[in-house]
Design a protein around this motif. Structure first.
Motif, mmCIF file in Angstrom:
data_model
loop_
_atom_site.group_PDB
_atom_site.id
_atom_site.type_symbol
_atom_site.label_atom_id
_atom_site.label_comp_id
_atom_site.label_asym_id
_atom_site.label_seq_id
_atom_site.Cartn_x
_atom_site.Cartn_y
_atom_site.Cartn_z
ATOM 1 N N LEU A 186 14.162 37.420 -34.896
ATOM 2 C CA LEU A 186 14.493 37.378 -36.317
ATOM 3 C C LEU A 186 15.542 36.327 -36.682
ATOM 4 O O LEU A 186 15.519 35.774 -37.781
ATOM 5 C CB LEU A 186 14.970 38.761 -36.784
ATOM 6 N N PHE A 187 16.476 36.061 -35.755
ATOM 7 C CA PHE A 187 17.634 35.257 -36.131
ATOM 8 C C PHE A 187 17.770 33.923 -35.387
ATOM 9 O O PHE A 187 18.610 33.104 -35.762
ATOM 10 C CB PHE A 187 18.919 36.062 -35.929
ATOM 11 N N TYR A 188 16.984 33.724 -34.328
ATOM 12 C CA TYR A 188 17.164 32.507 -33.555
ATOM 13 C C TYR A 188 15.888 31.681 -33.460
ATOM 14 O O TYR A 188 15.630 31.026 -32.456
ATOM 15 C CB TYR A 188 17.709 32.845 -32.160
ATOM 16 N N GLY A 189 15.097 31.708 -34.520
ATOM 17 C CA GLY A 189 13.943 30.818 -34.613
ATOM 18 C C GLY A 189 14.376 29.505 -35.238
ATOM 19 O O GLY A 189 15.548 29.242 -35.452
ATOM 20 N N HIS A 190 13.399 28.655 -35.584
ATOM 21 C CA HIS A 190 13.753 27.356 -36.163
ATOM 22 C C HIS A 190 12.796 26.980 -37.291
ATOM 23 O O HIS A 190 12.231 25.897 -37.338
ATOM 24 C CB HIS A 190 13.759 26.257 -35.087
ATOM 25 N N GLY A 191 12.611 27.930 -38.227
ATOM 26 C CA GLY A 191 11.747 27.643 -39.373
ATOM 27 C C GLY A 191 10.315 28.075 -39.107
ATOM 28 O O GLY A 191 9.682 27.589 -38.178
ATOM 29 N N LEU A 192 9.794 28.996 -39.907
ATOM 30 C CA LEU A 192 8.464 29.562 -39.661
ATOM 31 C C LEU A 192 7.362 28.670 -40.227
ATOM 32 O O LEU A 192 7.510 28.078 -41.301
ATOM 33 C CB LEU A 192 8.380 30.958 -40.282
ATOM 34 N N HIS A 193 6.232 28.613 -39.499
ATOM 35 C CA HIS A 193 5.059 27.839 -39.910
ATOM 36 C C HIS A 193 3.867 28.804 -39.996
ATOM 37 O O HIS A 193 3.333 29.244 -38.970
ATOM 38 C CB HIS A 193 4.774 26.720 -38.906
ATOM 39 N N PRO A 194 3.456 29.169 -41.223
ATOM 40 C CA PRO A 194 2.469 30.238 -41.428
ATOM 41 C C PRO A 194 1.158 30.055 -40.675
ATOM 42 O O PRO A 194 0.593 31.019 -40.151
ATOM 43 C CB PRO A 194 2.247 30.221 -42.953
ATOM 44 N N LEU A 195 0.626 28.832 -40.617
ATOM 45 C CA LEU A 195 -0.677 28.637 -39.960
ATOM 46 C C LEU A 195 -0.590 28.941 -38.461
ATOM 47 O O LEU A 195 -1.503 29.568 -37.892
ATOM 48 C CB LEU A 195 -1.175 27.208 -40.189
ATOM 49 N N TRP A 196 0.500 28.492 -37.813
ATOM 50 C CA TRP A 196 0.669 28.801 -36.399
ATOM 51 C C TRP A 196 0.886 30.304 -36.202
ATOM 52 O O TRP A 196 0.408 30.877 -35.207
ATOM 53 C CB TRP A 196 1.841 28.010 -35.826
ATOM 54 N N LEU A 197 1.614 30.943 -37.127
ATOM 55 C CA LEU A 197 1.807 32.399 -37.047
ATOM 56 C C LEU A 197 0.465 33.120 -37.164
ATOM 57 O O LEU A 197 0.215 34.112 -36.463
ATOM 58 C CB LEU A 197 2.748 32.878 -38.154
ATOM 59 N N LEU A 198 -0.391 32.635 -38.061
ATOM 60 C CA LEU A 198 -1.716 33.239 -38.238
ATOM 61 C C LEU A 198 -2.542 33.091 -36.963
ATOM 62 O O LEU A 198 -3.241 34.027 -36.536
ATOM 63 C CB LEU A 198 -2.429 32.576 -39.420
ATOM 64 N N ALA A 199 -2.452 31.928 -36.331
ATOM 65 C CA ALA A 199 -3.178 31.717 -35.071
ATOM 66 C C ALA A 199 -2.649 32.652 -33.985
ATOM 67 O O ALA A 199 -3.429 33.234 -33.217
ATOM 68 C CB ALA A 199 -3.039 30.265 -34.630
ATOM 69 N N ALA A 200 -1.315 32.825 -33.937
ATOM 70 C CA ALA A 200 -0.726 33.737 -32.957
ATOM 71 C C ALA A 200 -1.173 35.169 -33.217
ATOM 72 O O ALA A 200 -1.446 35.935 -32.276
ATOM 73 C CB ALA A 200 0.798 33.634 -33.000
#
Length: 449
Positions: A186-200
């Motif tokens: 939740l706190f140590y990512g580096h900016g979310l990318h929705p398309l890659w999240l959808l693929a995951a």
């Protein structure tokens, strides 16, 4: 045909047998971690310190075609190898939740409360030193307990601590791991990318289906896990979370119910035993028995059994070697008052022991649970002090928080080393001088974890 150990040359048994005994001892991984940390610290402050830095900064590429990831050796250890560490952590969490010491709310309540105290209070103490500064990003550093070091210390005490308290600390560390994993995600990512999240998410859905179908192939899960890691790496969440998610998707139960398999074996064995002496038992029939027994073992148990030695005696020491090397040149007494150093050290040493002990003690007094193993309060406090050993995950979070700020990462690492060392020495010393008095637990005071 394989020779028996008795037929092997004495030099073979003299060398291999002690090594096998070493690998079987879980506590030895804590000792190896300590040795790796000392080696790293010595190397980074030796005349050959430049080789240490150059080695970790060496670059290479993993992958092929367009699916390539470029790493330095340090990044490969922290992002790649530690994903395997978190994969094993994920499987151990699932095993405890499904069939282990956390498989019911009554068992899980006390270690969950203790872990909450051991995460909240250290973070608050850290922020007392660093709030409003750049160092505040490291607030999660003192939250986690290093189970290898902790169990290593308890093992050295040789039964002076009741087994129920050892299990309690292990369960507490599992909840600590859960909290640390959530914090990293939740706190140590580096900016979310929705398309890659959808693929995951699509890969996770596939893994859930494989779990449902009781797929047992390690190769299948390894390929799916590698794809999941790649997608999460590009999605903006720290890639090691892929290891945890993969671990949670591994089947934790056998293909067939235990009673069903045992009944089948009973019938099959009775038929074989009832044969006359002239009737030989074919290899195919023995293989059939072996296959039925294999149906009892969940893939999760098999994978943990295969990977745990590599993680405990390979990946974790390599991680310590890559991350504990800190140059002490230019250090002065003034350096010891750096807010990040104090927040990390005091958070681990004071925050962990007070948070774990106070939350546990209040929960027991309030009647939410009973004392593990009916142990004395002094022993509960002793093991609470040991939970301040936060080496592995604390270093991992420090690297995430201050990856681009070496001026803060250095003090954080020193604080982690000082806080963990103080917790280990103080906890071990306290439990050593206490009388190993353990009252026999009554049915009403059964172990709550």
């Amino acid at each position: 045909m394989r020779k028996s150990s008795a037929a092997l040359p004495p030099i073979f048994t003299a060398v291999v047998d002690p090594l096998l005994a070493f690998l079987r001892m879980e506590a030895m991984s804590g000792i190896l971690l300590f040795v790796a940390a000392v080696v790293a610290l010595g190397w980074a402050n030796s005349p050959w310190a430049g080789t240490y830095t150059e080695l970790l900064a060496g670059e290479f590429t993993v992958g092929f075609g367009g699916a390539q990831v470029h790493f330095t050796l340090a990044q490969f250890v922290n992002d790649g190898l530690m994903s395997i560490f978190f994969f094993v952590v994920g499987m151990e969490i699932k095993r405890e939740l499904v069939v282990g010491e956390l498989n019911s709310p009554a068992k899980a309540l006390l270690p969950a409360v203790a872990a909450a105290g051991g995460m909240v209070l250290p973070a608050c103490i850290y922020l007392l030193f660093c709030a409003g500064s750049e160092g505040a990003k490291g607030w999660a550093i003192p939250m986690a307990t290093d189970i290898a070091f902790c169990i290593g210390c308890l093992t050295l005490l040789k039964g002076r601590v009741p087994r129920a308290l050892v299990v309690f600390v292990t369960a507490l560390a599992i909840f600590d791991d859960m909290g640390g994993i959530l914090v990293i995600a939740l706190f140590y990512g580096h900016g979310l990318h929705p398309l890659w999240l959808l693929a995951a998410a699509g890969v996770l859905a596939l893994l859930a289906l494989l779990n449902r179908l009781q797929v047992r192939s390690g190769l299948v899960y390894a390929v799916a896990g590698a794809v999941l890691w790649y997608f999460i790496h590009h999605a903006g969440i720290h890639a090691t979370i892929a290891g945890v998610l993969l671990g949670l998707m591994i089947p934790a139960r056998g293909q067939r119910p235990v009673r069903e398999v045992l009944e089948a074996l009973k019938v099959h064995s009775a038929e074989l035993v009832g044969r006359g002496p002239e009737e030989a038992i074919a290899n195919e029939e023995l293989l059939q028995i072996e296959e039925q027994i294999e149906d009892l073992e969940p893939p999760l148990n098999r994978f943990v059994h295969a990977l745990h030695p590599w993680v405990s005696f390979g990946i974790m020491p390599v991680f310590a070697l890559a991350n504990a090397g800190l140059s002490l040149s230019g250090m002065s007494l003034d350096s010891l008052t750096h807010p990040v150093l104090l927040g990390s050290a005091v958070g681990l040493f004071a925050g962990k022991q007070l948070g774990v002990f106070l939350f546990t003690f209040v929960a027991i007094r309030a009647g939410l649970s009973s004392m593990p193993g009916n142990a004395p309060v002094s022993q509960l406090y002793g093991v609470s002090v040991l939970t301040g050993i936060g080496f592995t995950v604390a270093l991992f979070i420090a690297n995430l928080a201050f990856a681009a700020e070496p001026a803060l990462l250095g003090p954080a690492k020193i604080g982690i080393l000082l806080g963990s060392l103080a917790s280990g020495v103080a906890g071990y010393g306290l439990l050593r001088v206490l009388k190993p008095r353990v009252a026999a637990p009554s049915p009403a005071a059964s172990m709550p974890t």
